[in-house]
Design a protein around this motif. Structure first.
Motif, mmCIF file in Angstrom:
data_model
loop_
_atom_site.group_PDB
_atom_site.id
_atom_site.type_symbol
_atom_site.label_atom_id
_atom_site.label_comp_id
_atom_site.label_asym_id
_atom_site.label_seq_id
_atom_site.Cartn_x
_atom_site.Cartn_y
_atom_site.Cartn_z
ATOM 1 N N GLN A 255 52.412 77.700 67.117
ATOM 2 C CA GLN A 255 53.050 76.563 66.458
ATOM 3 C C GLN A 255 54.062 75.892 67.387
ATOM 4 N N GLY A 256 54.908 76.685 68.068
ATOM 5 C CA GLY A 256 55.882 76.121 68.995
ATOM 6 C C GLY A 256 55.213 75.440 70.172
ATOM 7 N N THR B 47 57.077 67.173 65.359
ATOM 8 C CA THR B 47 58.112 68.024 64.790
ATOM 9 C C THR B 47 57.583 69.422 64.525
ATOM 10 N N GLY B 48 58.488 70.375 64.408
ATOM 11 C CA GLY B 48 58.077 71.740 64.127
ATOM 12 C C GLY B 48 57.391 71.878 62.782
ATOM 13 N N VAL C 39 48.806 73.921 62.170
ATOM 14 C CA VAL C 39 48.283 75.258 62.467
ATOM 15 C C VAL C 39 47.796 75.943 61.191
ATOM 16 N N ARG C 40 48.544 75.806 60.111
ATOM 17 C CA ARG C 40 48.118 76.416 58.839
ATOM 18 C C ARG C 40 46.823 75.787 58.338
#
Length: 423
Positions: free
Chosen positions: A74-75, A84-85, A92-93
């Motif tokens: 994710q990062g 954005t995070g 990713v989810r």
């Protein structure tokens, strides 16, 4: 010879737009949208494979002689895609969920579903038993391809309610915790706001706003947003009149305005230098002011004065109280009942606002000698009341069959008073 991905992209980008008419441009938009959607589906496939194969950890210094450094997928995706995070986490989810639903994933890659439609269907993951979800993928694709994401979201919500009611309760509780209402006073004379309500709580709001926000005849040129804003004001103005609200500052909630007598009489203020020389606060006292929102327009105050409880307070230039007269009703309860029984609703043409949403208006203003008698009073909703005092509408815009015709009365009492200048 088969072209590579760069050549295919170059071919898409190389189309000469200057040679396309409207139909051609629309077709090009549809073609590019389809390609972007399919590529997004493929991107999800690769992202999910990377996440699973590397155990959600990416080595960030591959080929370095130093000790390996790791970062979450994710990062890494956040930094790589410069997003954005929270967006990276959602990507990713979603990619991981679609990896476990191969039919849905293939539908995106084949261009049958858009990535947005697939993302809505991903809400079923973890809420519907996985085996049932796997078995129903083909049917879900058939339904989803005919619905836009908003309509599909409602369909998915119904599925959750039907097959996993505890999850619906959980969703509502989380949504209820996120509720808020934020208002800010702007220098341009507006109050701006944002709010979030759980869907179940918003039902009570929408069921009241929707009928009040409908268009009032063909002459109503307000936008849908303006009609909803007016409806919101009507609801709260009505609540201040007939709801049993908690007391604030020792009295029940009510609209209160401080009005300068000279301003109400239409007198011109002193010059700015004279006002400032007399007292720094003198400028703010000439006019009308509300406790929360400050200076008010003359049309608004004239509408309020038509149907208000008035108390008279005399102060000097230092704001010391010199005299106080008790509150008096300009319109008696009996008169209000009589006017409501006669008019039944706002008398502006095509308006059907009931008496609870109306002010009692003086056709000939009190400042022009108009009496507070039933013959001189009509029901006007707040919007039409303000429009009257702005001079936007007049007697010809009202449905008042009970008024005598000028020739019957022998003279026209309305000629000099339509619209009135001061309430």
């Amino acid at each position: 010879m088969q072209t590579g991905p760069d050549e295919a992209v170059d071919a898409l980008l190389g189309v000469d737009l200057s040679g396309l008419d409207q139909v051609g441009l629309q077709a090009e938009v549809d073609r590019l949208r389809a390609v972007v959607g399919r590529l997004t589906g493929r991107l999800d496939q690769v992202l999910a494979e990377l996440d699973v194969r590397l155990g959600s950890q990416v080595q960030t210094n591959v080929g370095s002689e130093h000790a390996p450094l790791y970062q979450s997928v994710q990062g890494w995706w956040r930094d790589s895609a410069t997003i954005t995070g929270s967006q990276a986490g959602r990507d990713v989810r979603r990619a991981g969920i679609l990896r476990g639903l191969p039919v849905l994933s293939a539908a995106v890659i084949d261009g049958v579903l858009s990535p947005e439609q697939a993302a809505v269907l991903c809400r079923l993951h973890g809420r519907i038993p996985q085996l049932a979800l796997l078995d129903s993928q083909a049917q879900l694709v058939q339904v989803a391809r005919e619905l836009n994401p908003e309509a599909l979201g409602r369909f998915v919500r119904h599925l959750i309610a039907t097959h996993c009611e505890p999850e619906l309760d959980k969703e509502h509780n989380l949504a209820h915790e996120r509720r808020y209402l934020q208002l800010s006073h702007e220098a341009d004379g507006t109050v701006r706001g944002r709010f979030v309500l759980a869907a179940e709580d918003a039902e009570a709001v929408l069921i009241v706003l929707e009928p009040l926000a409908r268009q009032q005849g063909l002459t109503d040129k307000r936008s849908a947003g303006q009609r909803r804003a007016d409806a919101l004001v009507e609801v709260f103005a009505g609540a201040a009149v007939w709801m049993h609200l908690p007391h604030a500052g020792g009295q029940r909630a009510q609209l209160s305005y401080v009005i300068d007598e000279a301003w109400a009489a239409g007198q011109h203020p002193l010059s700015l230098s004279e006002q400032l020389a007399a007292h720094p606060g003198a400028v703010s006292r000439h006019g009308a002011s509300a406790a929360w929102t400050g200076p008010q327009t003359r049309a608004r105050i004239e509408a309020v004065l038509c149907d208000a409880r008035i108390s008279r307070l005399l102060t000097d230039n230092r704001s010391d109280v010199l005299a106080l007269h008790s509150v008096s009703d300009e319109i008696t309860p009996a008169q209000r009942r009589a006017v409501s029984a006669r008019d039944r609703h706002c008398v502006a043409k095509n308006c059907t606002r009931p008496p609870a949403f109306c002010d009692v208006h003086h056709l000939i203003s009190r400042a022009d000698g108009g009496p507070s008698t039933v013959e001189n009073l009509v029901l006007l909703c707040r919007r039409h009341h303000v429009l009257w005092h702005r001079g936007t509408i007049g007697l010809h815009d009202l449905h008042t069959p009970w008024l005598p015709e000028p020739e019957e009365a022998g003279h026209d009492p309305w000629t000099a008073h339509n619209p009135p200048l001061v309430a």
